[in-house]
Enzyme design. Structure first.
Site, PDB file in Angstrom:
ATOM      1  N   THR A 129      32.445  24.314  39.806  1.00  0.00           N
ATOM      2  CA  THR A 129      32.417  25.601  38.658  1.00  0.00           C
ATOM      3  C   THR A 129      33.425  25.028  37.663  1.00  0.00           C
ATOM      4  O   THR A 129      34.345  24.220  37.924  1.00  0.00           O
ATOM      5  CB  THR A 129      33.181  26.414  39.484  1.00  0.00           C
ATOM      6  OG1 THR A 129      33.666  27.530  38.484  1.00  0.00           O
ATOM      7  CG2 THR A 129      34.203  26.334  40.342  1.00  0.00           C
ATOM      8  N   GLU A 131      35.726  26.713  36.617  1.00  0.00           N
ATOM      9  CA  GLU A 131      37.115  27.216  36.828  1.00  0.00           C
ATOM     10  C   GLU A 131      38.002  26.103  37.121  1.00  0.00           C
ATOM     11  O   GLU A 131      39.385  26.020  37.107  1.00  0.00           O
ATOM     12  CB  GLU A 131      36.990  28.286  38.144  1.00  0.00           C
ATOM     13  CG  GLU A 131      36.721  29.753  37.830  1.00  0.00           C
ATOM     14  CD  GLU A 131      37.865  30.407  37.051  1.00  0.00           C
ATOM     15  OE1 GLU A 131      38.973  30.561  37.331  1.00  0.00           O
ATOM     16  OE2 GLU A 131      37.507  30.752  36.068  1.00  0.00           O
ATOM     17  N   TYR A 154      41.010  29.900  44.469  1.00  0.00           N
ATOM     18  CA  TYR A 154      39.634  29.667  44.379  1.00  0.00           C
ATOM     19  C   TYR A 154      39.333  28.412  43.564  1.00  0.00           C
ATOM     20  O   TYR A 154      38.433  27.510  44.327  1.00  0.00           O
ATOM     21  CB  TYR A 154      38.661  30.897  43.477  1.00  0.00           C
ATOM     22  CG  TYR A 154      37.392  30.433  43.121  1.00  0.00           C
ATOM     23  CD1 TYR A 154      36.316  30.503  44.140  1.00  0.00           C
ATOM     24  CD2 TYR A 154      37.113  30.073  41.862  1.00  0.00           C
ATOM     25  CE1 TYR A 154      35.095  30.134  43.780  1.00  0.00           C
ATOM     26  CE2 TYR A 154      35.875  29.567  41.640  1.00  0.00           C
ATOM     27  CZ  TYR A 154      34.720  29.763  42.597  1.00  0.00           C
ATOM     28  OH  TYR A 154      33.354  29.589  42.230  1.00  0.00           O
ATOM     29  N   LYS A 158      37.530  24.748  45.125  1.00  0.00           N
ATOM     30  CA  LYS A 158      36.364  24.039  44.340  1.00  0.00           C
ATOM     31  C   LYS A 158      36.702  22.585  44.116  1.00  0.00           C
ATOM     32  O   LYS A 158      35.748  21.822  43.965  1.00  0.00           O
ATOM     33  CB  LYS A 158      35.962  25.015  43.168  1.00  0.00           C
ATOM     34  CG  LYS A 158      35.441  26.225  44.191  1.00  0.00           C
ATOM     35  CD  LYS A 158      33.962  25.986  44.321  1.00  0.00           C
ATOM     36  CE  LYS A 158      33.202  27.163  44.845  1.00  0.00           C
ATOM     37  NZ  LYS A 158      31.711  26.979  45.328  1.00  0.00           N
TER      38      LYS A 158
HETATM   39  P1  NAP Z   1      28.027  35.016  45.203  1.00  0.00           P
HETATM   40  O1  NAP Z   1      27.157  36.028  44.821  1.00  0.00           O
HETATM   41  O2  NAP Z   1      29.603  35.486  45.410  1.00  0.00           O
HETATM   42  O3  NAP Z   1      27.158  34.514  46.639  1.00  0.00           O
HETATM   43  C1  NAP Z   1      28.050  33.793  47.625  1.00  0.00           C
HETATM   44  C2  NAP Z   1      27.445  33.874  49.107  1.00  0.00           C
HETATM   45  O4  NAP Z   1      28.256  32.959  49.991  1.00  0.00           O
HETATM   46  C3  NAP Z   1      27.141  35.340  49.477  1.00  0.00           C
HETATM   47  O5  NAP Z   1      25.608  35.409  49.980  1.00  0.00           O
HETATM   48  C4  NAP Z   1      28.195  35.349  50.723  1.00  0.00           C
HETATM   49  O6  NAP Z   1      27.613  35.987  52.097  1.00  0.00           O
HETATM   50  C5  NAP Z   1      28.134  33.599  51.250  1.00  0.00           C
HETATM   51  N1  NAP Z   1      29.429  33.399  51.989  1.00  0.00           N
HETATM   52  C6  NAP Z   1      30.620  33.726  51.795  1.00  0.00           C
HETATM   53  N2  NAP Z   1      31.356  33.261  52.718  1.00  0.00           N
HETATM   54  C7  NAP Z   1      30.484  32.942  53.496  1.00  0.00           C
HETATM   55  C8  NAP Z   1      30.689  32.214  55.139  1.00  0.00           C
HETATM   56  N3  NAP Z   1      31.710  32.242  55.452  1.00  0.00           N
HETATM   57  N4  NAP Z   1      29.466  31.563  55.554  1.00  0.00           N
HETATM   58  C9  NAP Z   1      28.351  31.709  55.034  1.00  0.00           C
HETATM   59  N5  NAP Z   1      28.103  32.292  53.743  1.00  0.00           N
HETATM   60  C10 NAP Z   1      29.186  32.927  53.348  1.00  0.00           C
HETATM   61  O7  NAP Z   1      28.250  33.705  44.522  1.00  0.00           O
HETATM   62  P2  NAP Z   1      27.184  33.158  43.146  1.00  0.00           P
HETATM   63  O8  NAP Z   1      27.434  34.027  41.930  1.00  0.00           O
HETATM   64  O9  NAP Z   1      25.896  33.353  43.692  1.00  0.00           O
HETATM   65  O10 NAP Z   1      27.500  31.868  43.297  1.00  0.00           O
HETATM   66  C11 NAP Z   1      26.884  30.785  44.111  1.00  0.00           C
HETATM   67  C12 NAP Z   1      27.916  29.536  44.129  1.00  0.00           C
HETATM   68  O11 NAP Z   1      28.142  28.966  43.068  1.00  0.00           O
HETATM   69  C13 NAP Z   1      29.298  30.127  44.638  1.00  0.00           C
HETATM   70  O12 NAP Z   1      29.640  29.109  45.636  1.00  0.00           O
HETATM   71  C14 NAP Z   1      30.272  30.053  43.552  1.00  0.00           C
HETATM   72  O13 NAP Z   1      31.329  29.689  43.770  1.00  0.00           O
HETATM   73  C15 NAP Z   1      29.389  28.962  42.520  1.00  0.00           C
HETATM   74  N6  NAP Z   1      29.824  29.494  41.088  1.00  0.00           N
HETATM   75  C16 NAP Z   1      29.054  30.431  40.656  1.00  0.00           C
HETATM   76  C17 NAP Z   1      29.142  30.605  39.316  1.00  0.00           C
HETATM   77  C18 NAP Z   1      28.711  32.251  38.631  1.00  0.00           C
HETATM   78  O14 NAP Z   1      29.083  32.398  37.378  1.00  0.00           O
HETATM   79  N7  NAP Z   1      28.203  32.830  39.417  1.00  0.00           N
HETATM   80  C19 NAP Z   1      29.569  29.641  38.235  1.00  0.00           C
HETATM   81  C20 NAP Z   1      30.028  28.393  38.944  1.00  0.00           C
HETATM   82  C21 NAP Z   1      30.045  28.343  40.338  1.00  0.00           C
HETATM   83  P3  NAP Z   1      27.369  37.426  52.027  1.00  0.00           P
HETATM   84  O15 NAP Z   1      26.312  37.894  51.239  1.00  0.00           O
HETATM   85  O16 NAP Z   1      27.442  37.502  53.514  1.00  0.00           O
HETATM   86  O17 NAP Z   1      29.068  37.933  52.040  1.00  0.00           O
HETATM   87  O1  G4F Z   2      33.966  37.831  35.811  1.00  0.00           O
HETATM   88  P1  G4F Z   2      35.019  37.132  36.433  1.00  0.00           P
HETATM   89  O2  G4F Z   2      35.662  37.767  37.751  1.00  0.00           O
HETATM   90  O3  G4F Z   2      34.653  35.750  36.344  1.00  0.00           O
HETATM   91  P2  G4F Z   2      35.555  34.320  36.683  1.00  0.00           P
HETATM   92  O4  G4F Z   2      36.826  34.701  36.848  1.00  0.00           O
HETATM   93  O5  G4F Z   2      35.382  33.702  35.259  1.00  0.00           O
HETATM   94  O6  G4F Z   2      34.805  33.538  37.816  1.00  0.00           O
HETATM   95  C1  G4F Z   2      33.333  33.483  37.915  1.00  0.00           C
HETATM   96  O7  G4F Z   2      32.944  32.414  37.304  1.00  0.00           O
HETATM   97  C2  G4F Z   2      33.346  31.216  37.758  1.00  0.00           C
HETATM   98  C3  G4F Z   2      32.588  29.997  36.730  1.00  0.00           C
HETATM   99  O8  G4F Z   2      33.706  29.978  35.640  1.00  0.00           O
HETATM  100  C4  G4F Z   2      32.895  31.059  39.018  1.00  0.00           C
HETATM  101  F1  G4F Z   2      33.108  29.847  39.599  1.00  0.00           F
HETATM  102  C5  G4F Z   2      33.556  32.217  39.922  1.00  0.00           C
HETATM  103  O9  G4F Z   2      32.830  32.215  41.152  1.00  0.00           O
HETATM  104  C6  G4F Z   2      32.983  33.557  39.160  1.00  0.00           C
HETATM  105  O10 G4F Z   2      31.410  33.670  39.455  1.00  0.00           O
HETATM  106  O11 G4F Z   2      36.268  37.468  35.186  1.00  0.00           O
HETATM  107  C7  G4F Z   2      35.855  36.773  33.799  1.00  0.00           C
HETATM  108  C8  G4F Z   2      37.086  37.132  32.896  1.00  0.00           C
HETATM  109  C9  G4F Z   2      38.360  36.779  33.613  1.00  0.00           C
HETATM  110  O12 G4F Z   2      39.251  36.134  32.513  1.00  0.00           O
HETATM  111  C10 G4F Z   2      39.124  38.069  34.245  1.00  0.00           C
HETATM  112  O13 G4F Z   2      40.525  38.061  33.811  1.00  0.00           O
HETATM  113  O14 G4F Z   2      37.240  38.398  32.801  1.00  0.00           O
HETATM  114  C11 G4F Z   2      38.520  39.114  33.126  1.00  0.00           C
HETATM  115  N1  G4F Z   2      38.471  40.403  33.524  1.00  0.00           N
HETATM  116  C12 G4F Z   2      38.881  41.553  32.617  1.00  0.00           C
HETATM  117  N2  G4F Z   2      38.959  42.602  33.310  1.00  0.00           N
HETATM  118  C13 G4F Z   2      38.163  40.676  34.606  1.00  0.00           C
HETATM  119  C14 G4F Z   2      38.308  42.230  34.435  1.00  0.00           C
HETATM  120  N3  G4F Z   2      37.585  40.446  35.744  1.00  0.00           N
HETATM  121  C15 G4F Z   2      37.165  41.190  36.545  1.00  0.00           C
HETATM  122  N4  G4F Z   2      36.419  40.554  37.730  1.00  0.00           N
HETATM  123  N5  G4F Z   2      37.071  42.502  36.651  1.00  0.00           N
HETATM  124  C16 G4F Z   2      38.003  43.174  35.747  1.00  0.00           C
HETATM  125  O15 G4F Z   2      38.153  44.199  35.623  1.00  0.00           O
END
Ligand code: NAP
Ligand code: G4F
Length: 332
Positions: A129, A131, A154, A158
């Site tokens: 990520t 992050e 987090y 990672k």
């Molecule tokens: P997400 O919606 O939070 O999905 C994460 C999944 O992991 C959920 O299905 C959850 O299962 C499963 N999980 C959590 N704890 C577990 C455990 N102990 N054993 C087995 N499964 C478990 O995340 P996403 O947005 O699809 O992202 C996918 C991956 O990419 C993650 O690793 C995230 O950190 C990474 N990532 C995401 C972004 C982004 O912007 N979306 C960017 C960079 C990296 P449950 O449904 O059962 O809770």
């Molecule tokens: O949507 P966020 O919670 O995503 P964040 O922290 O960027 O993380 C996501 O992206 C990562 C990739 O860069 C992944 F690795 C990670 O697993 C996840 O998918 O927050 C985005 C921004 C932050 O700066 C936060 O402080 O939005 C700001 N924010 C402002 N108000 C908020 C809020 N975030 C959340 N979740 N909720 C609020 O009310």
């Protein structure tokens, strides 16, 4: 020998990215297995949204349980493993640092050990990520050479997983890759993440189901893309001859405030300021202020480019939530 279908194991199948990736792999003829942890009531809503629930096979496994992961790898010996499972919510990771580390760091050690022991030809994708970059943005962007400065439990977990993935490649010759993905969103994004929280809030306000939307820091900047585009990059990374690590993002960033303004506009509400309340509960102990990808490597080497623009993404998410809640409020 008959042309055997490739098999893929997707951990985190019930999250956001899992269903989009499953859809892509199914369209390419893969047999797809999703790993699900044990629940009384697993939530298949996201798979349902893409009409995939019955097109996938499921295996039970938990990232915190080594033997369950060994079992899944030993039984399936899949062509490819996409490790998407994580405690992925940054904001919650300070309160759940131990769990976050166990799932996101140790879980990767367990999975890779399982591959090394039972299926060393399996190709492995690790969901790394942006992050991990945290405060690092020397030139106003981040690429594969940017040093890491993680700002949350987090992000730290990672970074551990990122190096574990590289270490298994360097130590044992496994095909392991890191996709360093910037934020990607969709109508099935988890409701706690800011984009979906906003699209959900706009829809509820528009339909009279809520009066206000409570948010934290509106000035932070993210490079937001569409999840459906990003899973193509994951797939491409595992189709290469040699494993490598790639940054994936759009190269464009926006503030949370810009997302808010646009979402309210697409929701047909011109005066967003009347509805948004800044709530310190949603501010973080340490913030990542600005993320912007320089994704030249993935474009040059794999031909990957994002297709969905920021505007289209916001519009799609707001429209999807209006549709969801429109249905609910009509049925009341
Ligand atoms: P997400 O919606 O939070 O999905 C994460 C999944 O992991 C959920 O299905 C959850 O299962 C499963 N999980 C959590 N704890 C577990 C455990 N102990 N054993 C087995 N499964 C478990 O995340 P996403 O947005 O699809 O992202 C996918 C991956 O990419 C993650 O690793 C995230 O950190 C990474 N990532 C995401 C972004 C982004 O912007 N979306 C960017 C960079 C990296 P449950 O449904 O059962 O809770
Ligand atoms: O949507 P966020 O919670 O995503 P964040 O922290 O960027 O993380 C996501 O992206 C990562 C990739 O860069 C992944 F690795 C990670 O697993 C996840 O998918 O927050 C985005 C921004 C932050 O700066 C936060 O402080 O939005 C700001 N924010 C402002 N108000 C908020 C809020 N975030 C959340 N979740 N909720 C609020 O009310």
């Amino acid at each position: 020998m008959a042309n055997m279908a490739k098999t893929a194991l997707i951990t985190g199948i019930l999250g956001q990215d899992g269903p989009y990736l499953a859809k892509l792999l199914l369209s390419k003829g893969y047999k797809v297995y999703g790993m699900v942890r044990r629940y009384s009531n697993p939530n298949f809503e996201n798979l349902e949204y893409l009409d995939l629930t019955n097109k996938i096979d499921y295996m039970e496994g938990d990232m915190t349980d080594e033997s369950s992961l060994y079992n899944v790898i030993r039984v399936l010996r899949p062509t490819e493993v996409y490790n998407l499972a994580a405690q992925s919510f940054v904001g919650g990771s300070w309160e759940m640092a131990k769990l976050t580390t166990e799932v996101n760091s140790l879980g990767v050690v367990f999975l890779l050990n399982g591959i090394k022991l039972f299926s060393p030809r399996t190709k492995f994708y690790q969901a790394s990520t942006s992050e991990m970059f945290g405060l690092s943005n020397t030139n106003g962007y981040q690429d594969e050479k940017t040093p890491f400065h993680p700002r949350s439990p987090y992000a730290i977990s990672k970074v551990h997983a990122y190096w574990t993935t590289i270490n298994f490649r360097e130590s044992f010759g496994l095909f392991t890759t890191n996709g360093i993905l910037f934020n990607h969103e969709s109508p099935i994004r988890g409701i706690q993440f800011v984009t979906r929280k906003i699209s959900d809030g706009v829809a509820k306000i528009k339909l009279g189901l809520e009066k206000k939307l409570y948010l934290g820091n509106l000035e932070t900047m993210r490079d937001w893309g569409f999840a459906g585009d990003y899973v193509e990059a994951m797939y491409l990374m595992l189709q290469q001859e040699k494993p490598d690590d790639y940054v994936v993002g759009t190269g464009e960033n926006h503030t949370v405030k810009e997302f808010v303004k646009l979402a309210f506009r697409y929701g047909g509400i011109p005066d967003w300021e009347k509805y948004v309340v800044i709530d310190p509960r949603f501010k973080r102990p340490a913030e990542v202020y600005e993320l912007k990808a320089k994704a030249d490597k993935v474009t040059k080497a794999l031909g990957w480019k994002p297709k969905v623009s920021f505007d289209e993404l916001v519009k799609t998410m707001v429209e999807a939530d209006l549709k969801r809640y429109g249905r609910v409020s009509k049925s009341r």
